[in-house]
Design a protein around this motif. Structure first.
Motif, PDB file in Angstrom:
ATOM      1  N   GLN A  68       4.201   0.223 -11.153  1.00 13.14           N
ATOM      2  CA  GLN A  68       3.230  -0.580 -11.906  1.00 13.14           C
ATOM      3  C   GLN A  68       1.964  -0.792 -11.076  1.00 13.14           C
ATOM      4  O   GLN A  68       0.852  -0.690 -11.585  1.00 13.14           O
ATOM      5  CB  GLN A  68       3.831  -1.922 -12.288  1.00 13.14           C
ATOM      6  CG  GLN A  68       2.840  -2.831 -12.990  1.00 13.14           C
ATOM      7  CD  GLN A  68       3.269  -4.279 -12.989  1.00 13.14           C
ATOM      8  OE1 GLN A  68       4.178  -4.659 -12.279  1.00 13.14           O
ATOM      9  NE2 GLN A  68       2.598  -5.076 -13.782  1.00 13.14           N
ATOM     10  N   LEU A  69       2.126  -1.055  -9.788  1.00 11.09           N
ATOM     11  CA  LEU A  69       0.988  -1.264  -8.898  1.00 11.09           C
ATOM     12  C   LEU A  69       0.107  -0.021  -8.850  1.00 11.09           C
ATOM     13  O   LEU A  69      -1.114  -0.110  -8.929  1.00 11.09           O
ATOM     14  CB  LEU A  69       1.511  -1.596  -7.502  1.00 11.09           C
ATOM     15  CG  LEU A  69       0.557  -2.194  -6.489  1.00 11.09           C
ATOM     16  CD1 LEU A  69       0.101  -3.571  -6.940  1.00 11.09           C
ATOM     17  CD2 LEU A  69       1.236  -2.305  -5.141  1.00 11.09           C
ATOM     18  N   ARG A  70       0.729   1.145  -8.763  1.00  9.74           N
ATOM     19  CA  ARG A  70      -0.035   2.389  -8.691  1.00  9.74           C
ATOM     20  C   ARG A  70      -0.676   2.749 -10.028  1.00  9.74           C
ATOM     21  O   ARG A  70      -1.769   3.307 -10.064  1.00  9.74           O
ATOM     22  CB  ARG A  70       0.855   3.522  -8.192  1.00  9.74           C
ATOM     23  CG  ARG A  70       1.180   3.364  -6.730  1.00  9.74           C
ATOM     24  CD  ARG A  70       1.998   4.476  -6.162  1.00  9.74           C
ATOM     25  NE  ARG A  70       2.177   4.269  -4.712  1.00  9.74           N
ATOM     26  CZ  ARG A  70       2.887   5.036  -3.940  1.00  9.74           C
ATOM     27  NH1 ARG A  70       3.503   6.092  -4.449  1.00  9.74           N
ATOM     28  NH2 ARG A  70       2.995   4.780  -2.656  1.00  9.74           N
ATOM     29  N   GLU A  71      -0.014   2.421 -11.136  1.00  6.33           N
ATOM     30  CA  GLU A  71      -0.590   2.720 -12.447  1.00  6.33           C
ATOM     31  C   GLU A  71      -1.792   1.831 -12.740  1.00  6.33           C
ATOM     32  O   GLU A  71      -2.716   2.244 -13.434  1.00  6.33           O
ATOM     33  CB  GLU A  71       0.462   2.562 -13.539  1.00  6.33           C
ATOM     34  CG  GLU A  71       1.492   3.663 -13.555  1.00  6.33           C
ATOM     35  CD  GLU A  71       2.620   3.418 -14.538  1.00  6.33           C
ATOM     36  OE1 GLU A  71       2.651   2.337 -15.173  1.00  6.33           O
ATOM     37  OE2 GLU A  71       3.477   4.304 -14.669  1.00  6.33           O
ATOM     38  N   ASN A  72      -1.776   0.599 -12.254  1.00 15.62           N
ATOM     39  CA  ASN A  72      -2.855  -0.354 -12.500  1.00 15.62           C
ATOM     40  C   ASN A  72      -3.648  -0.610 -11.223  1.00 15.62           C
ATOM     41  O   ASN A  72      -4.022  -1.737 -10.932  1.00 15.62           O
ATOM     42  CB  ASN A  72      -2.280  -1.673 -13.036  1.00 15.62           C
ATOM     43  CG  ASN A  72      -1.487  -1.461 -14.290  1.00 15.62           C
ATOM     44  OD1 ASN A  72      -1.937  -0.796 -15.199  1.00 15.62           O
ATOM     45  ND2 ASN A  72      -0.292  -2.003 -14.342  1.00 15.62           N
ATOM     46  N   SER A  73      -3.903   0.433 -10.471  1.00 17.66           N
ATOM     47  CA  SER A  73      -4.541   0.310  -9.165  1.00 17.66           C
ATOM     48  C   SER A  73      -5.982  -0.176  -9.282  1.00 17.66           C
ATOM     49  O   SER A  73      -6.697   0.168 -10.224  1.00 17.66           O
ATOM     50  CB  SER A  73      -4.526   1.660  -8.450  1.00 17.66           C
ATOM     51  OG  SER A  73      -5.180   1.557  -7.211  1.00 17.66           O
ATOM     52  N   ILE A  74      -6.390  -0.941  -8.294  1.00 12.16           N
ATOM     53  CA  ILE A  74      -7.776  -1.378  -8.197  1.00 12.16           C
ATOM     54  C   ILE A  74      -8.611  -0.264  -7.559  1.00 12.16           C
ATOM     55  O   ILE A  74      -9.825  -0.246  -7.661  1.00 12.16           O
ATOM     56  CB  ILE A  74      -7.851  -2.670  -7.359  1.00 12.16           C
ATOM     57  CG1 ILE A  74      -7.021  -3.760  -8.014  1.00 12.16           C
ATOM     58  CG2 ILE A  74      -9.285  -3.144  -7.182  1.00 12.16           C
ATOM     59  CD1 ILE A  74      -6.811  -4.992  -7.156  1.00 12.16           C
ATOM     60  N   PRO A  76      -8.464   3.442  -8.015  1.00 11.06           N
ATOM     61  CA  PRO A  76      -8.031   4.751  -8.541  1.00 11.06           C
ATOM     62  C   PRO A  76      -8.804   5.922  -7.939  1.00 11.06           C
ATOM     63  O   PRO A  76      -8.246   6.991  -7.751  1.00 11.06           O
ATOM     64  CB  PRO A  76      -8.286   4.631 -10.048  1.00 11.06           C
ATOM     65  CG  PRO A  76      -9.343   3.588 -10.170  1.00 11.06           C
ATOM     66  CD  PRO A  76      -9.111   2.629  -9.040  1.00 11.06           C
ATOM     67  N   ASP A 138      -1.715   0.693  -1.670  1.00 13.20           N
ATOM     68  CA  ASP A 138      -0.738  -0.235  -2.263  1.00 13.20           C
ATOM     69  C   ASP A 138      -0.842  -1.619  -1.626  1.00 13.20           C
ATOM     70  O   ASP A 138      -0.822  -2.640  -2.322  1.00 13.20           O
ATOM     71  CB  ASP A 138       0.690   0.293  -2.092  1.00 13.20           C
ATOM     72  CG  ASP A 138       0.967   1.538  -2.899  1.00 13.20           C
ATOM     73  OD1 ASP A 138       0.202   1.828  -3.841  1.00 13.20           O
ATOM     74  OD2 ASP A 138       1.952   2.232  -2.584  1.00 13.20           O
ATOM     75  N   ASP A 141      -3.999  -3.298  -2.879  1.00 14.52           N
ATOM     76  CA  ASP A 141      -3.803  -3.787  -4.250  1.00 14.52           C
ATOM     77  C   ASP A 141      -2.974  -5.064  -4.260  1.00 14.52           C
ATOM     78  O   ASP A 141      -3.316  -6.035  -4.929  1.00 14.52           O
ATOM     79  CB  ASP A 141      -3.099  -2.720  -5.104  1.00 14.52           C
ATOM     80  CG  ASP A 141      -4.039  -1.632  -5.593  1.00 14.52           C
ATOM     81  OD1 ASP A 141      -5.238  -1.912  -5.755  1.00 14.52           O
ATOM     82  OD2 ASP A 141      -3.562  -0.505  -5.824  1.00 14.52           O
ATOM     83  N   ARG A 145      -4.151  -8.901  -5.372  1.00 13.45           N
ATOM     84  CA  ARG A 145      -3.451  -9.636  -6.438  1.00 13.45           C
ATOM     85  C   ARG A 145      -2.909 -10.973  -5.928  1.00 13.45           C
ATOM     86  O   ARG A 145      -2.960 -11.981  -6.631  1.00 13.45           O
ATOM     87  CB  ARG A 145      -2.345  -8.771  -7.008  1.00 13.45           C
ATOM     88  CG  ARG A 145      -2.890  -7.653  -7.871  1.00 13.45           C
ATOM     89  CD  ARG A 145      -1.785  -6.894  -8.597  1.00 13.45           C
ATOM     90  NE  ARG A 145      -2.366  -5.973  -9.541  1.00 13.45           N
ATOM     91  CZ  ARG A 145      -2.615  -4.695  -9.280  1.00 13.45           C
ATOM     92  NH1 ARG A 145      -2.320  -4.197  -8.109  1.00 13.45           N
ATOM     93  NH2 ARG A 145      -3.150  -3.923 -10.199  1.00 13.45           N
TER      94      ARG A 145
END
Length: 153
Positions: A68-74, A76, A138, A141, A145
């Protein structure tokens, strides 16, 4: 309000009960020392303002969290650049391996074996570099968060 410090044992007769109140003797913040002591005992503290009916925290599934962290990365773009460099590294390793195979057949065995060892080295370094770079992204990110959640409180 009377409060005893769990770190140094000093009794503060004038404690206010504030969440970030510190011990006048050692400077430790009462709530943080209590949370650390509870964590050491394996007890999760109840959230602020929650009564006994508060539900316990669910364990985090690390693999799902990282996905999830990688899919919604700040970051990209950084992740895309890392992937491009990894592809270039793998292509370079393949070219070195092809040259080494050619050397095995046409030149001499020593040069060919050295080339194959270097190709394997390039693959390992490329993979490690990619993983380390993605771990940095990671961590960035996750820290952003966490800071955002802290600011919300």
């Amino acid at each position: 309000m009377k409060k005893q410090c769990l770190k140094c044992g000093l009794v503060n007769e004038n404690a206010t009960g504030d969440e970030l109140e510190a011990c006048p003797g050692c400077g430790a913040i009462y709530s943080r020392v209590a949370a650390a002591a509870a964590a050491a005992r394996g007890v999760l503290p109840t959230p602020q303002g929650a009564g006994p009916a508060a539900s316990p925290r669910r364990p985090v599934q690390v693999g799902a969290y990282v996905t999830q962290l990688r899919e919604n990365s700040i970051y990209p773009t950084f992740r895309q650049v890392v992937n491009i460099f990894a592809i270039v590294g793998y292509v370079l390793a393949a070219l070195v391996a092809l040259g080494a195979l050619f050397s095995l057949v046409k030149v001499n065995i020593g040069a060919g074996l050295l080339g194959l060892a270097f190709a394997i080295f390039l693959v390992v370094v490329t993979r490690m570099s990619k993983e380390m770079s993605l771990m940095v992204a990671d961590a960035s990110d996750a820290l952003v968060r966490m800071a955002a959640r802290t600011e919300e409180r």
